[in-house]
Design an enzyme around this catalytic site. Structure first.
Site, mmCIF file in Angstrom:
data_model
loop_
_atom_site.group_PDB
_atom_site.id
_atom_site.type_symbol
_atom_site.label_atom_id
_atom_site.label_comp_id
_atom_site.label_asym_id
_atom_site.label_seq_id
_atom_site.Cartn_x
_atom_site.Cartn_y
_atom_site.Cartn_z
ATOM 1 N N HIS A 62 0.852 -1.197 0.000
ATOM 2 C CA HIS A 62 0.000 0.000 0.000
ATOM 3 C C HIS A 62 0.883 1.240 0.000
ATOM 4 O O HIS A 62 2.084 1.166 0.257
ATOM 5 C CB HIS A 62 -0.975 -0.013 1.172
ATOM 6 C CG HIS A 62 -0.313 0.031 2.533
ATOM 7 N ND1 HIS A 62 0.522 -0.968 2.981
ATOM 8 C CD2 HIS A 62 -0.377 0.953 3.529
ATOM 9 C CE1 HIS A 62 0.938 -0.662 4.210
ATOM 10 N NE2 HIS A 62 0.424 0.507 4.550
ATOM 11 N N HIS A 64 1.573 3.742 1.861
ATOM 12 C CA HIS A 64 2.044 4.453 3.056
ATOM 13 C C HIS A 64 3.558 4.548 2.981
ATOM 14 O O HIS A 64 4.231 3.604 2.555
ATOM 15 C CB HIS A 64 1.624 3.711 4.338
ATOM 16 C CG HIS A 64 0.269 4.114 4.850
ATOM 17 N ND1 HIS A 64 -0.459 3.349 5.725
ATOM 18 C CD2 HIS A 64 -0.478 5.226 4.609
ATOM 19 C CE1 HIS A 64 -1.612 3.969 5.996
ATOM 20 N NE2 HIS A 64 -1.646 5.096 5.327
ATOM 21 N N ASP A 66 6.055 4.258 4.947
ATOM 22 C CA ASP A 66 6.971 3.248 5.503
ATOM 23 C C ASP A 66 7.120 2.033 4.584
ATOM 24 O O ASP A 66 8.059 1.259 4.726
ATOM 25 C CB ASP A 66 6.577 2.823 6.934
ATOM 26 C CG ASP A 66 5.142 2.355 7.087
ATOM 27 O OD1 ASP A 66 4.276 2.839 6.336
ATOM 28 O OD2 ASP A 66 4.879 1.501 7.959
ATOM 29 N N HIS A 67 6.216 1.879 3.601
ATOM 30 C CA HIS A 67 6.272 0.708 2.712
ATOM 31 C C HIS A 67 6.795 1.015 1.313
ATOM 32 O O HIS A 67 7.071 0.103 0.541
ATOM 33 C CB HIS A 67 4.883 0.079 2.603
ATOM 34 C CG HIS A 67 4.397 -0.417 3.918
ATOM 35 N ND1 HIS A 67 4.381 -1.751 4.253
ATOM 36 C CD2 HIS A 67 3.984 0.259 5.029
ATOM 37 C CE1 HIS A 67 3.950 -1.878 5.505
ATOM 38 N NE2 HIS A 67 3.712 -0.674 5.990
ATOM 39 N N HIS A 140 -6.973 -2.268 5.471
ATOM 40 C CA HIS A 140 -6.156 -1.279 6.172
ATOM 41 C C HIS A 140 -6.922 0.041 6.174
ATOM 42 O O HIS A 140 -8.109 0.055 5.869
ATOM 43 C CB HIS A 140 -4.798 -1.190 5.436
ATOM 44 C CG HIS A 140 -3.731 -0.469 6.182
ATOM 45 N ND1 HIS A 140 -3.580 -0.541 7.545
ATOM 46 C CD2 HIS A 140 -2.729 0.361 5.749
ATOM 47 C CE1 HIS A 140 -2.537 0.211 7.912
ATOM 48 N NE2 HIS A 140 -2.012 0.765 6.838
ATOM 49 N N ASP A 211 0.100 -4.222 5.786
ATOM 50 C CA ASP A 211 -0.626 -3.718 6.959
ATOM 51 C C ASP A 211 -2.104 -4.041 6.803
ATOM 52 O O ASP A 211 -2.721 -3.656 5.807
ATOM 53 C CB ASP A 211 -0.487 -2.189 7.049
ATOM 54 C CG ASP A 211 0.929 -1.752 7.368
ATOM 55 O OD1 ASP A 211 1.815 -2.625 7.419
ATOM 56 O OD2 ASP A 211 1.135 -0.540 7.561
ATOM 57 N N HIS A 269 6.068 -6.147 11.055
ATOM 58 C CA HIS A 269 5.562 -4.781 11.235
ATOM 59 C C HIS A 269 5.402 -4.527 12.743
ATOM 60 O O HIS A 269 4.353 -4.141 13.242
ATOM 61 C CB HIS A 269 4.221 -4.606 10.494
ATOM 62 C CG HIS A 269 3.909 -3.166 10.169
ATOM 63 N ND1 HIS A 269 3.159 -2.374 11.002
ATOM 64 C CD2 HIS A 269 4.222 -2.397 9.104
ATOM 65 C CE1 HIS A 269 3.015 -1.167 10.462
ATOM 66 N NE2 HIS A 269 3.665 -1.151 9.305
HETATM 67 ZN ZN LIG Z 1 3.117 0.291 7.841
HETATM 68 ZN ZN LIG Z 2 0.068 1.370 6.534
#
Ligand SMILES: [Zn+2]
Ligand SMILES: [Zn+2]
Length: 307
Positions: A62, A64, A66-67, A140, A211, A269
């Site tokens: 996804h 976001h 952090d990914h 998510h 996530d 995670h």
């Molecule tokens: Zn994340």
């Molecule tokens: Zn996320």
């Protein structure tokens, strides 16, 4: 032919001294399949000594940060290393604008093609000769995809002794039988593949959830998987917070894995609030025994299945 899963980043949302941002690398023959691409992933790859020039596909769960923020840096590093081979990127809608935008503003030139697949519909998104990758919508706070990598079954074991005993001459006829075709011998006798070949052997299957809260399509996507890598950001006592932020707890990940009859579960995670992950492991193992908590640079081998 063994397959190796290397956890390059196992943190949730923010990095810690021990954990980098999410990225899991599957090494299979001469190919790398990466699931999520957290910041600093290229340094993790250098430390894991996996190289930058192999055939590669990257699957982003996804959009976001952090990914996905590791992607521009990884591509830039690869260009500086003069990579030539194409990279394929699969991700939800937005990846195209993100990569084109960063490339335009940061003005870096690539030495290799990047093929971007924005995944609009779930289902089979990648078909290769020896494996497929399926995507399912997870649950998510923004659109997210869970991925299942699955090898196609291999032909059963060939038994030369049985073939000889039936009078099948070595060579082309053996090969036909191995590939599932019946053959006629010079004397007119017909030999069927199941007389000389064992049952088909299962391929290996790895599921990466990204996530997510527990989600509907998981049981089908993960059915019988050898390995499930599941979000377990917060412990069971914080289940409400997890639900609110679109994450899972260890016992939820374990329940889902048990229902899907998977072989092994890896929790990842991991929130920075757990320098010690004993609690997470304990909560999951009460429900599903074959669980481990991911750590950066942890490696798992998945040997070929013989049945
Ligand atoms: Zn994340
Ligand atoms: Zn996320």
């Amino acid at each position: 032919m063994s397959m190796r899963v290397i956890f390059l980043g196992t943190a949730g949302s923010v990095p810690t001294p021990e954990r980098s941002l999410p990225a899991v690398l599957v090494q299979r023959q001469n190919e790398h399949l990466m699931f999520d691409c957290g910041e600093g992933v290229q340094r993790q790859m250098i430390r894991a000594k996996v190289g930058f020039h192999k055939k590669m596909k990257i699957f982003v769960s996804h959009m976001h940060g952090d990914h996905v923020l590791g992607l521009p840096g990884l591509l830039q590093t690869m260009a500086l290393m003069d990579r030539q081979k194409k990279i394929e990127v699969y991700a939800p809608e937005g990846i195209k604008r993100f990569l084109e935008g960063t490339r335009e503003i940061l003005q870096f030139a690539l030495t290799f093609p990047v093929e971007i697949h924005e995944v609009i519909d779930a289902g089979l998104i990648c078909r290769e000769e020896e494996y497929t990758v399926e995507a399912a919508w997870s649950n998510h706070v923004i659109p997210g995809l869970a991925y299942a990598f699955a090898e196609k079954p291999r032909p059963g074991r060939f038994y030369p002794d049985k073939a000889r005993a039936l009078g099948v001459p070595e060579g082309e006829l053996w090969s036909k039988l191995q590939h599932g075709d019946k053959v006629r011998l010079p004397d007119g006798q017909v030999v069927k593949p199941d007389e000389v070949v064992g049952a088909q052997r299962h391929g290996r299957k790895i599921v990466y959830t990204g996530d997510t809260r527990p989600f509907n399509g998981f049981a089908k996507l993960a059915a019988g998987a050898d390995l499930v890598i599941h979000d377990a950001t917060l412990d069971d006592a914080l289940a409400e917070n997890a639900a609110e932020d679109g994450h899972s707890t260890p016992s939820q990940a374990a329940e889902e894995s048990k229902k899907a009859k998977v072989k092994k579960l890896v929790l990842t995670h991991i929130s920075a609030r757990y320098p010690d992950t004993g609690l997470l492991l304990e909560q999951a193992r009460k429900v599903f025994k074959n669980t481990v908590v991911a750590a950066d640079f942890m490696e798992l081998e998945l040997p070929l299945l013989e049945c």
